[in-house]
Design a protein around this motif. Sequence first.
Motif: not given
Length: 161
Positions: A6-20, A51-59
Amino acid sequence: LNDNNMIRTDESALIYGRSPIEAVHIHRRFALAAVGGRDNDLCVFDLAGERQEPIFTAKNVRDHVLEVPMPVYVAGCCIASPSVFCVATAYHEVRFYDRRVGSGRPVQEFPISRELTRRPTCITQWNCNKYLIGEASGDVHLYDTRRGFTSRAKLLSLIHI
């Protein structure tokens, strides 16, 4: 970045990324975060959105002539504009993505294997067409998208004991 990817930018913004996750770039003015890593292609998140989903996902790039998929390893990423993203791969390539195209595949790709002796570790935008690419040996290369590599600098580190 914590153990749960998880990348936490502040208390209201939280995004989840795939690992690693090995490469992160946060652009404050555009409120965007780009992440990527080994077997984890570029994902761009809107930090100002709900939204917590990415706005762009590369293929991945199209399969090789032998129908073998190309491996993915994002070593460095850069947000050039709200719609253009740049990636340096560990396989000595620089790729540019444009989310306005809609395919998710790179719109431009440049091999950089002859100029870099070690694996690229980071990339950042210098100006409109120029990017600084750092490599594992400590060298920094200036890459111009119109002319290729134009200069190289060796960074010296001083260790005081």
